[in-house]
Design an enzyme around this catalytic site. Structure first.
Site, PDB file in Angstrom:
ATOM      1  N   ALA A  15       0.885  -1.172   0.000  1.00  0.00           N
ATOM      2  CA  ALA A  15       0.000   0.000   0.000  1.00  0.00           C
ATOM      3  C   ALA A  15       0.923   1.222   0.000  1.00  0.00           C
ATOM      4  CB  ALA A  15      -0.939  -0.029   1.201  1.00  0.00           C
ATOM      5  N   MET A  17       2.533   3.097   2.161  1.00  0.00           N
ATOM      6  CA  MET A  17       3.773   3.120   2.945  1.00  0.00           C
ATOM      7  C   MET A  17       4.778   2.099   2.413  1.00  0.00           C
ATOM      8  SD  MET A  17       3.549   5.519   5.119  1.00  0.00           S
ATOM      9  CE  MET A  17       4.804   5.247   6.353  1.00  0.00           C
ATOM     10  N   ARG A  37      -0.179  -9.622  -0.342  1.00  0.00           N
ATOM     11  CA  ARG A  37      -1.258 -10.614  -0.359  1.00  0.00           C
ATOM     12  C   ARG A  37      -2.134 -10.306  -1.573  1.00  0.00           C
ATOM     13  NH1 ARG A  37      -6.359  -9.725   3.479  1.00  0.00           N
ATOM     14  NH2 ARG A  37      -6.216  -7.762   2.362  1.00  0.00           N
ATOM     15  N   THR A  38      -2.542 -11.324  -2.266  1.00  0.00           N
ATOM     16  CA  THR A  38      -3.427 -11.065  -3.400  1.00  0.00           C
ATOM     17  C   THR A  38      -4.814 -11.562  -3.052  1.00  0.00           C
ATOM     18  OG1 THR A  38      -1.634 -11.219  -4.938  1.00  0.00           O
ATOM     19  CG2 THR A  38      -3.824 -11.560  -5.849  1.00  0.00           C
ATOM     20  N   ALA A  85      -2.491  -2.413  10.800  1.00  0.00           N
ATOM     21  CA  ALA A  85      -2.235  -2.852  12.179  1.00  0.00           C
ATOM     22  C   ALA A  85      -3.387  -3.710  12.683  1.00  0.00           C
ATOM     23  CB  ALA A  85      -2.058  -1.625  13.070  1.00  0.00           C
ATOM     24  N   SER A 137       7.245   7.260  11.144  1.00  0.00           N
ATOM     25  CA  SER A 137       6.436   8.467  10.971  1.00  0.00           C
ATOM     26  C   SER A 137       6.939   9.289   9.799  1.00  0.00           C
ATOM     27  CB  SER A 137       6.487   9.334  12.231  1.00  0.00           C
ATOM     28  OG  SER A 137       5.809  10.542  11.980  1.00  0.00           O
ATOM     29  N   GLY A 138       6.019   9.937   9.141  1.00  0.00           N
ATOM     30  CA  GLY A 138       6.406  10.803   8.035  1.00  0.00           C
ATOM     31  C   GLY A 138       5.490  10.625   6.843  1.00  0.00           C
ATOM     32  N   LYS A 192       6.245   5.753  19.374  1.00  0.00           N
ATOM     33  CA  LYS A 192       5.526   6.246  18.184  1.00  0.00           C
ATOM     34  C   LYS A 192       4.116   6.721  18.564  1.00  0.00           C
ATOM     35  CE  LYS A 192       4.317   6.977  13.840  1.00  0.00           C
ATOM     36  NZ  LYS A 192       3.036   6.581  13.462  1.00  0.00           N
ATOM     37  N   HIS A 195       4.435  10.026  20.133  1.00  0.00           N
ATOM     38  CA  HIS A 195       4.696  10.965  19.031  1.00  0.00           C
ATOM     39  C   HIS A 195       3.373  11.402  18.398  1.00  0.00           C
ATOM     40  CE1 HIS A 195       4.743  11.612  14.704  1.00  0.00           C
ATOM     41  NE2 HIS A 195       5.874  12.253  14.866  1.00  0.00           N
ATOM     42  N   ASN A 196       2.524  10.442  18.103  1.00  0.00           N
ATOM     43  CA  ASN A 196       1.254  10.783  17.446  1.00  0.00           C
ATOM     44  C   ASN A 196       0.361  11.602  18.368  1.00  0.00           C
ATOM     45  OD1 ASN A 196       2.296   9.076  15.509  1.00  0.00           O
ATOM     46  ND2 ASN A 196       0.295   8.245  14.964  1.00  0.00           N
ATOM     47  N   GLU A 199       1.502  15.022  18.271  1.00  0.00           N
ATOM     48  CA  GLU A 199       1.054  15.589  16.988  1.00  0.00           C
ATOM     49  C   GLU A 199      -0.383  16.128  17.120  1.00  0.00           C
ATOM     50  OE1 GLU A 199       1.811  12.812  13.716  1.00  0.00           O
ATOM     51  OE2 GLU A 199      -0.184  13.287  12.951  1.00  0.00           O
ATOM     52  N   ARG A 454     -13.567  11.223  49.881  1.00  0.00           N
ATOM     53  CA  ARG A 454     -13.401   9.786  49.601  1.00  0.00           C
ATOM     54  C   ARG A 454     -13.497   8.978  50.889  1.00  0.00           C
ATOM     55  NH1 ARG A 454      -8.516   8.186  47.804  1.00  0.00           N
ATOM     56  NH2 ARG A 454      -9.335   6.414  46.658  1.00  0.00           N
ATOM     57  N   HIS A 460     -11.966   5.470  52.304  1.00  0.00           N
ATOM     58  CA  HIS A 460     -10.786   5.246  51.463  1.00  0.00           C
ATOM     59  C   HIS A 460      -9.491   5.708  52.126  1.00  0.00           C
ATOM     60  CE1 HIS A 460     -13.017   3.650  48.156  1.00  0.00           C
ATOM     61  NE2 HIS A 460     -13.804   4.725  48.095  1.00  0.00           N
TER      62      HIS A 460
HETATM   63  P1  NBP Z   1      -2.975   0.156   5.081  1.00  0.00           P
HETATM   64  O1  NBP Z   1      -2.946   0.417   6.531  1.00  0.00           O
HETATM   65  O2  NBP Z   1      -4.117   0.649   4.284  1.00  0.00           O
HETATM   66  O3  NBP Z   1      -2.848  -1.444   4.869  1.00  0.00           O
HETATM   67  C1  NBP Z   1      -2.945  -1.997   3.582  1.00  0.00           C
HETATM   68  C2  NBP Z   1      -1.979  -3.121   3.412  1.00  0.00           C
HETATM   69  O4  NBP Z   1      -2.231  -4.154   4.380  1.00  0.00           O
HETATM   70  C3  NBP Z   1      -2.149  -3.749   2.051  1.00  0.00           C
HETATM   71  O5  NBP Z   1      -0.881  -4.090   1.544  1.00  0.00           O
HETATM   72  C4  NBP Z   1      -2.993  -4.972   2.384  1.00  0.00           C
HETATM   73  O6  NBP Z   1      -2.874  -6.001   1.446  1.00  0.00           O
HETATM   74  C5  NBP Z   1      -2.359  -5.376   3.667  1.00  0.00           C
HETATM   75  N1  NBP Z   1      -3.126  -6.393   4.404  1.00  0.00           N
HETATM   76  C6  NBP Z   1      -4.336  -6.306   4.993  1.00  0.00           C
HETATM   77 BR1  NBP Z   1      -5.422  -4.846   4.953  1.00  0.00          BR
HETATM   78  N2  NBP Z   1      -4.711  -7.436   5.584  1.00  0.00           N
HETATM   79  C7  NBP Z   1      -3.701  -8.289   5.377  1.00  0.00           C
HETATM   80  C8  NBP Z   1      -3.483  -9.634   5.748  1.00  0.00           C
HETATM   81  N3  NBP Z   1      -4.375 -10.292   6.481  1.00  0.00           N
HETATM   82  N4  NBP Z   1      -2.337 -10.240   5.352  1.00  0.00           N
HETATM   83  C9  NBP Z   1      -1.434  -9.558   4.624  1.00  0.00           C
HETATM   84  N5  NBP Z   1      -1.564  -8.265   4.257  1.00  0.00           N
HETATM   85  C10 NBP Z   1      -2.687  -7.643   4.627  1.00  0.00           C
HETATM   86  O7  NBP Z   1      -1.615   0.646   4.380  1.00  0.00           O
HETATM   87  P2  NBP Z   1      -0.672   1.906   4.669  1.00  0.00           P
HETATM   88  O8  NBP Z   1      -1.450   3.176   4.743  1.00  0.00           O
HETATM   89  O9  NBP Z   1       0.440   1.793   3.690  1.00  0.00           O
HETATM   90  O10 NBP Z   1      -0.093   1.626   6.133  1.00  0.00           O
HETATM   91  C11 NBP Z   1       0.660   0.474   6.470  1.00  0.00           C
HETATM   92  C12 NBP Z   1       0.964   0.536   7.957  1.00  0.00           C
HETATM   93  O11 NBP Z   1       1.743   1.702   8.225  1.00  0.00           O
HETATM   94  C13 NBP Z   1      -0.290   0.662   8.830  1.00  0.00           C
HETATM   95  O12 NBP Z   1      -0.080   0.004  10.041  1.00  0.00           O
HETATM   96  C14 NBP Z   1      -0.393   2.149   9.064  1.00  0.00           C
HETATM   97  O13 NBP Z   1      -1.090   2.449  10.260  1.00  0.00           O
HETATM   98  C15 NBP Z   1       1.076   2.538   9.165  1.00  0.00           C
HETATM   99  N6  NBP Z   1       1.371   3.922   8.824  1.00  0.00           N
HETATM  100  C16 NBP Z   1       0.707   4.554   7.820  1.00  0.00           C
HETATM  101  C17 NBP Z   1       1.011   5.873   7.516  1.00  0.00           C
HETATM  102  C18 NBP Z   1       0.301   6.591   6.398  1.00  0.00           C
HETATM  103  O14 NBP Z   1       0.536   7.801   6.253  1.00  0.00           O
HETATM  104  N7  NBP Z   1      -0.512   5.930   5.595  1.00  0.00           N
HETATM  105  C19 NBP Z   1       2.016   6.535   8.233  1.00  0.00           C
HETATM  106  C20 NBP Z   1       2.706   5.842   9.232  1.00  0.00           C
HETATM  107  C21 NBP Z   1       2.373   4.535   9.522  1.00  0.00           C
HETATM  108  P3  NBP Z   1      -3.957  -6.147   0.239  1.00  0.00           P
HETATM  109  O15 NBP Z   1      -3.493  -5.224  -0.811  1.00  0.00           O
HETATM  110  O16 NBP Z   1      -3.852  -7.558  -0.128  1.00  0.00           O
HETATM  111  O17 NBP Z   1      -5.301  -5.773   0.813  1.00  0.00           O
END
Ligand code: NBP
Length: 491
Positions: A15, A17, A37-38, A85, A137-138, A192, A195-196, A199, A454, A460
């Protein structure tokens, strides 16, 4: 690299990140395997699309078979998971375990809950593997060009993953990578999370500064953007101040300022809430971040606010302010409240470190946040310096440098909060910070009455000023209560 046939690292989850982190790694000279994963009919082609698109011609190998993916990576394998997550991480680990060799390293770069990471480190280690839970983060931009990376977990993994993680991390102005070992178990994800939370606090504070300038000084968007731009040249220099200025100047295709067309209901994904819940669990005040989280919740109750605003219209005296002087007071409120927020956040980190025996290095954490992440700012240099001092301060606000800063900020800060209250304009984070500061600096608080209440209704018990600490007394307040005390415990 060392092994011409096998790759240096594997990355799962293409995805936003994952894709960008893979490209970042490759650009630093690492040979990368990627897998996604497909889901038939839904996500078919994710790997192919990446390999034939942004990864075309690069040293990146794509796999749709997880076994072939694992086998393509050099031992000890380093596999970074960038998936959603929660359950997906556990499911993925179960799939990977039978395919791994002893000493292989799993890195979870997602926003996992630190308690999940505590559990996963133990689970992976019990099977002979190593596990790193790393906050990243970023966002998209950081993933591609340099993020702030906060790894913790199996310490033995650090020397193996350090060259890769530090190479893809942002660099602070002094050139040091914004990635250092945080500590054991889920400490990386805990850091982390805080940090959030910080933020959330920073964003609310900036929003309040904007709101005061707009409503009490009647500044227009360009004038407010100028103020933020000016502040960005000084002690408040930071990514969030910089983008605020850009946002205020931004016009949409129709030619109007977009900021004025955005509905005032804020969303949230939960890490601010987690910070507050965990601070409460640790018995630590984190009021500024809590206020920021609750203000997002209240903002989302738009219909209710609309209704209430009709029944309680705010009354404004609208005095004529000296704009230049008043902007200085807004600066004081913003800077002082930000100091309070960071002091609260770092105090929670210290308490977590003591409670879980993590040995966190607060200066190192402050340095890691100087680049790549959303809260990056020059002010973190001063925080790192305060924690590095020979006499480490009991509390950030008691560090000599910050003591001086706060003393110069107090007059403007309290005046601004008082003015906003008189004008019935909400500044919940500015005032929460000020109240925290006054409580923190009060040798006496009315908690004696709370203890009496209390004890009155629940036996208490209380400690006495005229007795040694650690002795607990119960009073028969009404003359007909018993002498039985409730157990002393903290929740
Ligand atoms: P997402 O949080 O939207 O997750 C999508 C990814 O998770 C896809 O590759 C998806 O595969 C995979 N996935 C899922 Br959903 N279920 C799965 C499973 N059971 N087995 C294997 N893969 C699985 O993507 P993201 O926004 O790139 O974030 C990734 C992580 O980084 C998250 O934990 C997010 O909180 C964290 N994060 C994100 C950001 C941001 O700005 N987006 C910043 C910092 C941290 P699929 O394509 O097969 O559905």
């Amino acid at each position: 690299m060392a092994n011409q046939n096998k790759t240096d690292i594997g990355l799962i989850g293409l995805a936003v990140m994952g894709e960008n982190l893979a490209l970042n790694m490759e650009s630093k000279g690492w040979h990368v395997s990627v897998y996604n994963r497909t889901v038939p009919g839904v996500e078919e082609g994710v790997v192919e699309r990446f390999i034939n698109g942004r990864a075309k011609g690069k040293n990146i190998e794509g796999f749709t078979d997880i076994k072939a993916f694992v086998e393509s990576i050099a031992l000890p394998r380093k596999i970074m998971m960038m998936v959603r997550a929660g359950k997906p991480v556990d499911e993925l680990m179960e799939q990977l375990f039978p395919l791994l060799s002893p000493g292989d390293i799993l890195i979870d770069g997602g926003n996992s809950n630190y308690e999940d990471t505590n559990r996963r480190v133990k689970l992976a280690e019990s099977k002979g593997f190593l596990f790193v839970g790393s906050g990243v983060s970023g966002g998209e931009e950081g993933a591609l060009n340099g993020a702030s990376i906060m790894p913790g977990g199996s310490e033995k993994a650090w020397q193996e993953v350090k060259p890769i993680l530090q190479s893809i991390a942002a660099k602070a102005l002094d050139g040091s990578p914004c990635c250092e070992w945080v500590g054991p178990a889920g400490s990386g994800h805990f850091v982390k999370m805080i940090h959030n939370g910080i933020e959330y606090g920073d964003m609310q504070l900036i929003a309040e500064a904007y709101w005061v300038m707009k409503n009490l000084l009647d500044l227009n968007n360009e004038e407010m953007a100028d103020v933020f731009e000016y502040w960005n040249e000084g002690k408040l220099r930071s990514y969030l101040i910089e983008i605020t200025s850009n946002i205020l100047r931004h016009k949409d295709k129709a030619g109007g300022y977009l900021i004025d067309k955005i509905l005032d209901t804020a969303g949230q994904k939960g890490t601010g809430k987690w910070s507050v819940i965990n601070a409460m669990e640790l018995g630590m005040p984190l009021g500024l971040i809590a206020t920021a989280v609750f203000e997002r919740s209240l903002s989302a109750q738009k219909d209710l606010r609309h209704l209430a605003s009709k029944q309680f219209p705010h009354s404004h005296i609208m005095p004529v302010y000296n704009k230049v002087e008043f902007v200085k007071e807004i600066f004081s409120a913003l800077y002082a409240s930000k100091l309070v927020s960071y002091a609260q956040g770092f105090a929670v980190l210290q308490r977590a470190s003591d409670t879980f025996d993590w040995q966190l290095n607060l200066a190192s954490i402050a340095r890691m946040w100087r680049g790549g992440c959303i809260i990056r700012s020059i002010f973190l240099n001063d925080i790192a310096a305060a924690f590095e001092a020979a006499n480490k301060p009991e509390h950030l606000l008691l560090a000599p440098y910050f003591q001086q800063e706060i003393k110069t900020l107090i007059p403007g800060w309290k005046n601004l909060v008082a003015e906003a209250m008189k004008e019935e304009l909400p500044v919940p984070a500015f005032s929460s910070a000020l109240n925290y500061f006054y409580s923190l600096t009060s040798a006496d608080l009315p908690a004696n009455l709370v203890q009496a209440q209390r004890d009155y209704f629940g036996a208490h018990t209380f400690e006495r000023k005229d007795e040694l600490r650690g002795q607990f007394f119960h009073e028969n307040w009404t003359g007909h209560g018993g002498d039985t005390k409730s157990g002393t415990y903290n929740v």
